[in-house]
Motif scaffolding. Structure first.
Motif, PDB file in Angstrom:
ATOM      1  N   SER A 130       2.857 -18.992  41.401  1.00  0.00           N
ATOM      2  CA  SER A 130       3.260 -20.400  41.504  1.00  0.00           C
ATOM      3  C   SER A 130       2.157 -21.364  41.060  1.00  0.00           C
ATOM      4  O   SER A 130       2.397 -22.556  40.923  1.00  0.00           O
ATOM      5  N   ASP A 131       0.940 -20.864  40.828  1.00  0.00           N
ATOM      6  CA  ASP A 131      -0.128 -21.715  40.291  1.00  0.00           C
ATOM      7  C   ASP A 131       0.005 -21.897  38.780  1.00  0.00           C
ATOM      8  O   ASP A 131      -0.675 -22.744  38.201  1.00  0.00           O
ATOM      9  N   LEU A 154      -5.692 -25.384  38.767  1.00  0.00           N
ATOM     10  CA  LEU A 154      -6.659 -25.070  39.820  1.00  0.00           C
ATOM     11  C   LEU A 154      -6.549 -26.038  40.996  1.00  0.00           C
ATOM     12  O   LEU A 154      -7.428 -26.096  41.844  1.00  0.00           O
ATOM     13  N   ASP A 155      -5.442 -26.801  41.022  1.00  0.00           N
ATOM     14  CA  ASP A 155      -5.251 -27.806  42.082  1.00  0.00           C
ATOM     15  C   ASP A 155      -4.929 -27.190  43.448  1.00  0.00           C
ATOM     16  O   ASP A 155      -5.094 -27.847  44.474  1.00  0.00           O
ATOM     17  N   GLN A 170       7.139 -26.167  31.216  1.00  0.00           N
ATOM     18  CA  GLN A 170       6.258 -27.333  31.285  1.00  0.00           C
ATOM     19  C   GLN A 170       6.277 -27.875  32.709  1.00  0.00           C
ATOM     20  O   GLN A 170       7.349 -28.162  33.243  1.00  0.00           O
ATOM     21  N   ASP A 171       5.113 -27.978  33.309  1.00  0.00           N
ATOM     22  CA  ASP A 171       5.012 -28.468  34.694  1.00  0.00           C
ATOM     23  C   ASP A 171       6.018 -27.766  35.603  1.00  0.00           C
ATOM     24  O   ASP A 171       6.716 -28.407  36.378  1.00  0.00           O
ATOM     25  N   GLY A 200       5.778 -17.053  36.086  1.00  0.00           N
ATOM     26  CA  GLY A 200       4.495 -16.518  36.524  1.00  0.00           C
ATOM     27  C   GLY A 200       3.524 -16.287  35.379  1.00  0.00           C
ATOM     28  O   GLY A 200       2.554 -15.533  35.533  1.00  0.00           O
ATOM     29  N   GLY A 201       3.779 -16.895  34.235  1.00  0.00           N
ATOM     30  CA  GLY A 201       2.815 -16.819  33.129  1.00  0.00           C
ATOM     31  C   GLY A 201       2.861 -15.536  32.328  1.00  0.00           C
ATOM     32  O   GLY A 201       1.969 -15.269  31.527  1.00  0.00           O
TER      33      GLY A 201
END
Ligand SMILES: [Zn+2]
Length: 421
Positions: free
Chosen positions: A380-381, A358-359, A394-395, A105-106
């Motif tokens: 999850s973004d 931002l997808d 990564q990804d 989650g960053g």
């Protein structure tokens, strides 16, 4: 999250080793820096890694163990299990699970308070996670250990002094669970090691009554009388504060780690965040442990922090998105005395980065990026994460943790906990 809240719509960031070399518009950075390797990030946001300003990482193993009960029965249930299950091996495992969840989650740094902090610290080094930790002093609970607490506390502060990832702190569980001698010793250690002081304070009304009966003071007044309300102090919760206590905390320069979801779930109350902001108190944001939240998701925490005070105050302008994002980044870094290292993307700071895509449908379209991050983004973004210049996700693939292994091991421990309840 620098002092001007600078936002580069077409930005770039240059890293060298673990450090941020330059940040700015991509055109001007190309003129300044020749990169060995480039990572194109179209329709991505690069923001400072989130700082979880208060948690008990290894309690992921007890996630959902004591739900829908008040703080005191909650503690009774958790304190029954911990002497048996809070072993160094389990702390390492639970902390690894927590790091996996936080990185996903960053979140790149956390203030952890738990038993066997050496096991958590070593896990942080292995995984590459930034951790503020220390031996949490508590006098109402005995956890088996090989050495006396004073020795372990000193050793921890000495061992990790100046460490790249582990930031040693002085920790006392709370004024109601520690003796006066323990608190006085903590003040000496804060002064000797110039280390941050972390404790829980003014979390429940019962605590206010209990400390009042024992000392004739509120927890805040008691901490102040002991010299523990200073710029070195990061106090978790601080829900039950009088006006003069808010002023006192502001005057003393202490920070508060706001944990809205834990406070709501335990029914402890709603902290007076609008008043604390008005008074100029520095605020961090924390998830608290997974047994009282029940996740370590800083996006959910931001969302909650941005909403509850508006509802409680009947004021949609209370606690705006930017201030919430500040709490989750630079505010938390400041509370933990790490703001010279992390909390914003500025040259000279360590490269702790959260890269968000931002997808997602939930993020389409974009009018205001900051409010988007706080009100619409999910953990999850988050797509990729760097800590101290090392790519740890990564990804959405964790690079330093075996996700399935840690999951299977945690499930096995949970079976033993269930059997012991
Ligand atoms: Zn806590």
């Amino acid at each position: 999250m620098d002092s001007a809240n600078t936002l580069y719509p077409d930005g770039a960031i240059a890293l060298r080793g673990g450090e941020i070399l330059a940040v700015g518009p991509s055109g001007s950075l190309r003129g300044q820096v020749r990169a060995k390797r480039e990572l194109p990030l179209p329709d991505r946001v690069v923001l400072p890694g989130l700082v979880n300003a208060h948690t008990h990482a290894a309690m992921t193993l007890f996630r959902g163990l004591a739900d829908d009960v008040a703080l005191e029965p909650w503690l009774a249930r958790v304190w029954k299990i911990e002497p048996v299950f809070a072993t160094p091996e389990n702390v390492a495992l639970g902390t690894r699970l927590a790091f996996a969840e936080m990185i996903s989650g960053g979140t790149t740094a956390a203030a952890d308070m738990y038993f066997h902090p050496d096991a958590a610290a070593e896990t942080a080094r292995e995984v590459g996670f930034r951790l503020a930790a220390g031996v949490g002093a508590i006098d109402v609970l005995e956890i088996p250990s090989d050495k006396p607490r004073e020795v372990r506390t000193q050793q921890f502060l000495e061992t990790y002094r100046g460490d790249r990832l582990v930031h040693p702190c002085v920790q006392v569980h709370a004024t109601y669970s520690a003796t006066r001698a323990t608190l006085e010793n903590a003040r000496e250690l804060v002064e000797k090691y110039h280390a941050p002081f972390i404790t829980h304070a003014a979390e429940s009304r019962q605590e206010i009554a209990q400390v009042g009966q024992a000392t004739g003071m509120t927890p805040i007044e008691y901490l102040d009388s002991l010299g523990l309300l200073t710029p070195m102090s990061a106090l978790a919760h601080c829900i039950w504060l009088r006006d003069d206590e808010i002023e006192l905390i502001a005057r003393r320069g202490a920070s508060i780690s706001h944990c809205p979801e834990s406070n709501l779930k335990i029914g402890a109350g709603i902290a007076r965040i609008p008043d604390l902001l008005k008074a100029g108190v520095n605020l961090g944001l924390g998830t608290d442990g997974a047994a009282s939240n029940n996740d370590l998701d800083m996006w959910g925490e931001m969302h909650t922090a941005a909403l509850i005070h508006k509802g409680a105050a009947l004021d949609p302008t209370a606690v705006p998105a930017l201030q919430v994002l500040q709490m989750a980044t630079i505010g938390g870094a400041r509370a933990l005395h790490m703001d010279h290292l992390i909390g914003s993307l500025e040259p000279g700071k360590r490269a702790d980065l959260c890269i968000l895509s931002l997808d997602g449908l939930n993020l389409t379209p974009v009018y205001d990026l900051i409010s988007h991050l706080v009100y619409a983004a999910h953990a999850s973004d988050v797509e990729s994460v760097f800590i101290d210049g090392q790519m740890v996700m990564q990804d959405r693939r964790l690079l330093t943790i075996d996700r399935e292994e840690v999951r299977q091991k945690a499930l096995r421990v949970a079976e033993q906990v269930k059997a012991a309840l």
